[in-house]
Scaffold this motif. Structure first.
Motif, PDB file in Angstrom:
ATOM      1  N   VAL A 117      14.187 -15.033 -23.756  1.00 53.63           N
ATOM      2  CA  VAL A 117      13.218 -15.081 -24.855  1.00 53.63           C
ATOM      3  C   VAL A 117      12.047 -16.008 -24.544  1.00 53.63           C
ATOM      4  O   VAL A 117      10.877 -15.606 -24.669  1.00 53.63           O
ATOM      5  CB  VAL A 117      13.915 -15.466 -26.176  1.00 53.63           C
ATOM      6  N   PRO A 118      12.282 -17.263 -24.117  1.00 54.06           N
ATOM      7  CA  PRO A 118      11.112 -18.099 -23.795  1.00 54.06           C
ATOM      8  C   PRO A 118      10.310 -17.571 -22.618  1.00 54.06           C
ATOM      9  O   PRO A 118       9.077 -17.679 -22.602  1.00 54.06           O
ATOM     10  CB  PRO A 118      11.721 -19.471 -23.501  1.00 54.06           C
ATOM     11  N   VAL A 119      10.975 -17.008 -21.605  1.00 51.77           N
ATOM     12  CA  VAL A 119      10.231 -16.511 -20.448  1.00 51.77           C
ATOM     13  C   VAL A 119       9.354 -15.324 -20.837  1.00 51.77           C
ATOM     14  O   VAL A 119       8.223 -15.177 -20.344  1.00 51.77           O
ATOM     15  CB  VAL A 119      11.196 -16.124 -19.306  1.00 51.77           C
ATOM     16  N   GLY A 167      16.052 -17.015  -7.761  1.00 48.49           N
ATOM     17  CA  GLY A 167      14.960 -16.751  -6.832  1.00 48.49           C
ATOM     18  C   GLY A 167      13.921 -15.806  -7.411  1.00 48.49           C
ATOM     19  O   GLY A 167      12.710 -16.014  -7.241  1.00 48.49           O
ATOM     20  N   ALA A 168      14.378 -14.760  -8.106  1.00 48.21           N
ATOM     21  CA  ALA A 168      13.436 -13.805  -8.700  1.00 48.21           C
ATOM     22  C   ALA A 168      12.545 -14.491  -9.734  1.00 48.21           C
ATOM     23  O   ALA A 168      11.321 -14.280  -9.768  1.00 48.21           O
ATOM     24  CB  ALA A 168      14.202 -12.648  -9.336  1.00 48.21           C
ATOM     25  N   LEU A 169      13.135 -15.327 -10.582  1.00 46.76           N
ATOM     26  CA  LEU A 169      12.340 -16.023 -11.591  1.00 46.76           C
ATOM     27  C   LEU A 169      11.439 -17.087 -10.963  1.00 46.76           C
ATOM     28  O   LEU A 169      10.354 -17.382 -11.484  1.00 46.76           O
ATOM     29  CB  LEU A 169      13.254 -16.654 -12.639  1.00 46.76           C
ATOM     30  N   THR A 170      11.868 -17.663  -9.829  1.00 47.61           N
ATOM     31  CA  THR A 170      11.009 -18.623  -9.131  1.00 47.61           C
ATOM     32  C   THR A 170       9.722 -17.962  -8.665  1.00 47.61           C
ATOM     33  O   THR A 170       8.627 -18.516  -8.824  1.00 47.61           O
ATOM     34  CB  THR A 170      11.761 -19.223  -7.927  1.00 47.61           C
ATOM     35  N   ARG A 201       3.562 -11.209 -14.752  1.00 45.55           N
ATOM     36  CA  ARG A 201       4.078 -10.819 -16.069  1.00 45.55           C
ATOM     37  C   ARG A 201       4.880  -9.524 -15.929  1.00 45.55           C
ATOM     38  O   ARG A 201       4.303  -8.434 -15.837  1.00 45.55           O
ATOM     39  CB  ARG A 201       2.939 -10.630 -17.065  1.00 45.55           C
ATOM     40  N   SER A 202       6.194  -9.638 -15.935  1.00 47.88           N
ATOM     41  CA  SER A 202       7.046  -8.462 -15.811  1.00 47.88           C
ATOM     42  C   SER A 202       8.245  -8.602 -16.741  1.00 47.88           C
ATOM     43  O   SER A 202       9.209  -9.318 -16.428  1.00 47.88           O
ATOM     44  CB  SER A 202       7.520  -8.276 -14.364  1.00 47.88           C
ATOM     45  N   ALA A 203       8.179  -7.921 -17.895  1.00 54.70           N
ATOM     46  CA  ALA A 203       9.305  -7.945 -18.829  1.00 54.70           C
ATOM     47  C   ALA A 203      10.538  -7.306 -18.195  1.00 54.70           C
ATOM     48  O   ALA A 203      11.674  -7.732 -18.430  1.00 54.70           O
ATOM     49  CB  ALA A 203       8.923  -7.221 -20.121  1.00 54.70           C
ATOM     50  N   GLY A 204      10.314  -6.285 -17.366  1.00 54.05           N
ATOM     51  CA  GLY A 204      11.447  -5.615 -16.736  1.00 54.05           C
ATOM     52  C   GLY A 204      12.241  -6.545 -15.844  1.00 54.05           C
ATOM     53  O   GLY A 204      13.485  -6.510 -15.837  1.00 54.05           O
ATOM     54  N   PRO A 223       7.198 -22.689 -23.128  1.00 51.42           N
ATOM     55  CA  PRO A 223       8.485 -21.982 -23.193  1.00 51.42           C
ATOM     56  C   PRO A 223       9.090 -21.705 -21.818  1.00 51.42           C
ATOM     57  O   PRO A 223      10.312 -21.798 -21.638  1.00 51.42           O
ATOM     58  CB  PRO A 223       8.132 -20.682 -23.927  1.00 51.42           C
ATOM     59  N   VAL A 224       8.242 -21.364 -20.841  1.00 49.45           N
ATOM     60  CA  VAL A 224       8.770 -21.094 -19.500  1.00 49.45           C
ATOM     61  C   VAL A 224       9.339 -22.364 -18.871  1.00 49.45           C
ATOM     62  O   VAL A 224      10.387 -22.332 -18.200  1.00 49.45           O
ATOM     63  CB  VAL A 224       7.677 -20.473 -18.613  1.00 49.45           C
ATOM     64  N   LEU A 225       8.689 -23.511 -19.116  1.00 51.60           N
ATOM     65  CA  LEU A 225       9.232 -24.777 -18.607  1.00 51.60           C
ATOM     66  C   LEU A 225      10.582 -25.081 -19.243  1.00 51.60           C
ATOM     67  O   LEU A 225      11.507 -25.564 -18.575  1.00 51.60           O
ATOM     68  CB  LEU A 225       8.244 -25.914 -18.869  1.00 51.60           C
TER      69      LEU A 225
END
Length: 422
Positions: free
Chosen positions: A321-323, A255-258, A393-396, A330-332
């Protein structure tokens, strides 16, 4: 082949075909309506979409489905199911038309969400009614096959409906007017589902009118007590409880990545963001399909808990890494891996629950599972709304999701052996 014979036998059953038509039209409508809600919240030019708005939309879509689910059966055992399917689809068609009017008139958001909330709440009665009706149109020998075919066809229909909605939205140029047209398409499909229902005999889908049932208040109270008893039984079956905790954690990560992908599509990936969101839904669905093919082998090779370990570890290693590139391709690719890993773990968790929970508690435990599954997703959206910047865009957040997957992998490797595991 036996499977092909069973499928051919189902195809010859007129009432099964009609019930399947109702399911396909109903779930295609759901896909169109949900895609319209997503595009309105995220891509409307006149709105500044935020993670908080996305979290609100997810709550509207999922929470009524979850909390009404355990109690829907109480009513479906009292109402003629054919009539329930007919009137609920007619009601959804009317409500969808009202929602389209609200969109076109640029009504306040709270009014739009209230309308969408009712549409998704009614949906729970339709899906539960379809499942409860299936044994009335299929004999026992073919019921397992029918239970595989019907939900799969419904999922494909919902995905196809969502994809078609994104295409219509793009062709019409976006904006509230386009979203209103898409919602009207869903209304037409809901009406089609109602017309398909009307072709079946009134008493075909049950329940039997001579059944003696407790009073409604007693039945509702009994359902609540039954859910509490199911929770107590689940605590005693530690292996099943650990499986549900692992699945909820992975669903939270999903859910967070969605929400992150939605924000990337809206703000970081330019005017083609809506098309890229449709592509993300498609590749994640392809990952789901792959997991259905691979999981029987994986669970047989590593065991159910071992397969959860493998799936969570794959997500922890292959997704971040891709995200972290925050670029579309890469995200797909990561969406495909995440879809496969999450669905593979869910299939294994379903199996753990089915094999460790006593039969008389299984339905109640799966109702709790459904609530937990969707609440975790909505909770993830709420947390993401606090963490994510507007552009997504949140690397954290990505690192945090990877750590959650790693924790699930380590925990699943230590799942307890359950003496009730058969």
């Amino acid at each position: 082949m036996p499977l092909l014979r069973d499928l051919a036998g189902l195809a010859r059953l007129r009432d099964f075909r009609r019930l399947l038509t109702v399911r396909v039209l109903s779930q295609a409508s759901d896909g169109v309506f949900q895609a319209a809600l997503a595009t309105y919240v995220v891509f409307s030019p006149e709105k500044q979409a935020s993670p908080a708005a996305v979290a609100s939309a997810m709550a509207v879509l999922l929470l009524p489905y979850s909390f009404l689910g355990p109690f829907a059966g109480v009513f479906l055992d009292r109402w003629r199911r054919r009539q329930t399917l007919l009137y609920c689809n007619l009601l959804r068609a009317a409500l969808a038309c009202g929602t389209a009017a609200l969109l076109a008139a640029r009504a306040p958001d709270w009014l739009f969400y209230a309308s969408a909330l009712v549409v998704t709440g009614v949906n729970r009665f339709v899906l539960a009614g379809l499942s409860a009706s299936l044994p009335r149109v299929v004999d026992g020998d073919r019921l397992v096959t029918a239970n595989s075919v019907s939900p799969t066809a419904g999922t494909v229909a919902a995905t196809t409906g969502a994809g078609a909605a994104f295409v219509v939205h793009l062709l019409l140029g976006g904006g509230a007017g386009s979203d209103a047209v898409v919602v009207l398409v869903s209304a037409a499909l809901y009406l089609g589902a109602a017309l398909a229902t009307s072709r079946m005999a009134v008493g075909l889908l049950g329940p039997d009118p001579d059944r003696v049932l407790p009073h409604l208040g007693t039945a509702l109270a009994s359902t609540a007590r039954g859910l509490a008893a199911g929770a107590r039984h689940l605590v005693e079956r530690r292996r099943a409880a650990c499986g549900l905790a692992a699945m909820a954690t992975m669903r939270f990560a999903y859910g967070a990545l969605t929400v992150m992908v939605l924000m990337l599509c809206r703000y970081a990936w330019g005017p083609g963001g809506a098309a890229l969101l449709g592509a993300a839904v498609a590749v994640s669905g392809a990952g789901f399909f792959l997991s259905a093919l691979v999981t029987p082998w994986g669970a047989g090779r590593f065991g159910t808990a071992g397969w959860i370990t493998v799936c969570a570890a794959a997500a922890a290693v292959l997704v971040p890494v891709p995200v972290l590139s925050f670029e579309p391709l890469p995200v797909l690719a990561a969406a495909f891996v995440l879809g496969a890993a999450t669905q593979g773990a869910k299939i294994a968790t379903d199996t753990i629950v089915q094999t460790t929970v006593d039969d008389e508690y299984r339905g109640r435990v799966f109702s709790l599972y459904d609530v937990l599954f969707n609440v975790a997703f909505v909770g993830a959206a709420a947390v993401a709304s606090l963490v994510l910047p507007a552009d997504g865009r949140s690397a954290g957040l990505v690192v945090g999701v990877a750590l959650l997957h790693g924790a699930v992998s380590l925990a699943a490797a230590r799942f307890p052996a359950d003496p009730a595991d058969r």
